[in-house]
Design a protein around this motif. Structure first.
Motif, PDB file in Angstrom:
ATOM      1  N   ASP A  44       0.836  -1.201   0.000  1.00 30.17           N
ATOM      2  CA  ASP A  44       0.000   0.000   0.000  1.00 30.17           C
ATOM      3  C   ASP A  44       0.871   1.251   0.000  1.00 30.17           C
ATOM      4  N   GLN A  46      -2.836   1.872  -1.984  1.00 30.64           N
ATOM      5  CA  GLN A  46      -3.452   1.581  -3.262  1.00 30.64           C
ATOM      6  C   GLN A  46      -3.717   2.878  -4.021  1.00 30.64           C
ATOM      7  N   PRO A  48      -6.116   5.432  -5.898  1.00 34.67           N
ATOM      8  CA  PRO A  48      -7.533   5.758  -5.694  1.00 34.67           C
ATOM      9  C   PRO A  48      -8.397   5.055  -6.734  1.00 34.67           C
ATOM     10  N   TYR A  49      -9.514   4.525  -6.292  1.00 35.10           N
ATOM     11  CA  TYR A  49     -10.389   3.773  -7.200  1.00 35.10           C
ATOM     12  C   TYR A  49     -11.212   4.715  -8.056  1.00 35.10           C
ATOM     13  N   GLN A  51     -13.981   4.090 -11.065  1.00 33.75           N
ATOM     14  CA  GLN A  51     -14.704   2.991 -11.713  1.00 33.75           C
ATOM     15  C   GLN A  51     -14.744   3.143 -13.231  1.00 33.75           C
ATOM     16  N   TYR A  66     -10.998  -1.602 -21.198  1.00 35.35           N
ATOM     17  CA  TYR A  66     -10.589  -0.339 -20.589  1.00 35.35           C
ATOM     18  C   TYR A  66     -10.195   0.669 -21.669  1.00 35.35           C
ATOM     19  N   ASP A 231      -1.665   4.492 -14.100  1.00 31.08           N
ATOM     20  CA  ASP A 231      -2.725   3.803 -13.362  1.00 31.08           C
ATOM     21  C   ASP A 231      -3.168   2.513 -14.060  1.00 31.08           C
ATOM     22  N   THR A 232      -2.551   2.209 -15.203  1.00 28.26           N
ATOM     23  CA  THR A 232      -2.906   1.023 -15.980  1.00 28.26           C
ATOM     24  C   THR A 232      -1.636   0.311 -16.430  1.00 28.26           C
ATOM     25  N   HIS A 252      -3.477  -5.603  -9.727  1.00 27.30           N
ATOM     26  CA  HIS A 252      -4.907  -5.391  -9.434  1.00 27.30           C
ATOM     27  C   HIS A 252      -5.104  -5.022  -7.968  1.00 27.30           C
ATOM     28  N   ASP A 253      -4.449  -5.750  -7.067  1.00 24.64           N
ATOM     29  CA  ASP A 253      -4.622  -5.503  -5.634  1.00 24.64           C
ATOM     30  C   ASP A 253      -4.042  -4.162  -5.204  1.00 24.64           C
ATOM     31  N   GLY A 255      -4.469  -1.547  -6.958  1.00 23.74           N
ATOM     32  CA  GLY A 255      -5.376  -0.533  -7.484  1.00 23.74           C
ATOM     33  C   GLY A 255      -5.141  -0.156  -8.930  1.00 23.74           C
ATOM     34  N   LYS A 257      -5.431  -0.623 -12.941  1.00 26.14           N
ATOM     35  CA  LYS A 257      -6.188  -1.332 -13.957  1.00 26.14           C
ATOM     36  C   LYS A 257      -5.204  -2.207 -14.723  1.00 26.14           C
TER      37      LYS A 257
END
Length: 311
Positions: A44, A46, A48-49, A51, A66, A231-232, A252-253, A255, A257
């Protein structure tokens, strides 16, 4: 006093050797893009999520993908190494027997029992993906799985729990972790032009990182991803059912994509023959349910071509 000075000198020498062992990069690599060797996994916080739903079609016949923003995406090429490239020169109909031929056998020519039969087709696709990524300003991360002798005792020191397993010992391959030992030829990267069909890196632009864990999401790699605003992550490489899947789940865990390019990953032929399981069908199927966006090379390239160019 002389004894103390000698002890201090020896300590400095050992420290230098250890530092050198953990700061490896291929020749002529841009030092600023060399992330060294690490077995420390990122933790950590993570990301920020935000969607962005992956929507499945009826009957799980396909799904949405995506959106790729080159400014926030990184391409991973995991472990394009000789341990996965070197199949027997003359295989004919592949069998367990010709894959596990012992190094002590007459006529042995240096193949690896963990060779991936789709290695070079995958690398060809990885080269296409990397070329397109660089053209869009997307960073490319090259990873290598390597174990090193850091104290000069002739034994690797950073293979961790994998050194508990000697699964190929019965086949004349004792201490199978030597396939990733820096003192052995199988650990070397299958890079062009030395390997005419190998991966073609950009030694000035691409990042290089060694790992001693199945996951490529080590502390130095994730630190750089965060610094770049990524972020991906796009997953390609070897082996499907080990480093590729573990990196995917770890990312993935954390955060990120995760986009998994199904036809740019492969696993060893030996395990498919022994288990009867096609890892390139099973692993992406399970990952795609709740972990990653599964896609094939041509579709990803088409999506990337339609994205905004950021150089």
């Amino acid at each position: 006093e002389e004894g103390m000075m000698m002890t201090a000198f020896k300590c400095m020498l050992v420290a230098c050797l250890v530092a050198a062992a953990f700061a490896q990069c291929p020749e002529d690599w841009n030092a600023k893009k060399c992330l060294g060797s690490s077995g420390q996994l990122a933790t950590d916080p993570q990301l920020p999520y935000v969607q962005e739903k992956i929507v499945w079609h009826a009957g799980m016949t396909g799904h949405s993908h995506y959106t790729i923003d080159p400014k926030k995406t990184a391409l991973f090429v995991i472990d394009p190494q000789n341990v996965y490239a070197k199949c027997p020169e003359v295989m004919g109909e592949p069998t367990v027997e010709n894959l596990i031929q012992s190094p002590s056998a007459e006529g042995f020519k240096g193949h690896s029992p963990l060779c991936c039969e789709k290695f070079y087709p995958c690398v060809e696709r990885q080269n296409k993906l990397a070329e397109a990524a660089r053209a869009k300003g997307m960073p490319v991360f090259l990873h290598a799985h390597v174990y090193r002798d850091t104290d000069g005792d002739g034994k690797v020191d950073n293979c961790g729990g994998l050194c508990d397993f000697d699964v190929l010992g019965w086949a004349g391959w004792p201490e199978a972790w030597n396939l990733w030992n820096a003192a052995m030829p199988w650990h070397e990267m299958a890079f062009a032009p030395k390997d005419a069909k190998g991966f073609l890196p950009d030694r000035e632009k691409d990042y290089y990182a060694e790992k001693s864990t199945f996951s490529a999401m080590t502390e130095p790699v994730v630190k750089e991803l965060r610094a770049l605003g990524v972020d991906t992550v796009v997953i390609t490489g070897f082996m499907t059912q080990y480093c590729s899947v573990t990196t995917s789940r770890h990312a993935h865990d954390l955060g990120f994509k995760v986009v998994y390019v199904q036809d740019a990953n492969d696993g060893p032929l030996l395990q498919e023959l022994l288990s009867g399981i096609d890892e390139n069908a099973a692993v992406p199927f399970h990952l795609g349910i709740a972990v990653v966006d599964v896609i094939k090379t041509d579709e990803f390239l088409a999506n990337l071509e339609g994205s905004k160019q950021e150089l």
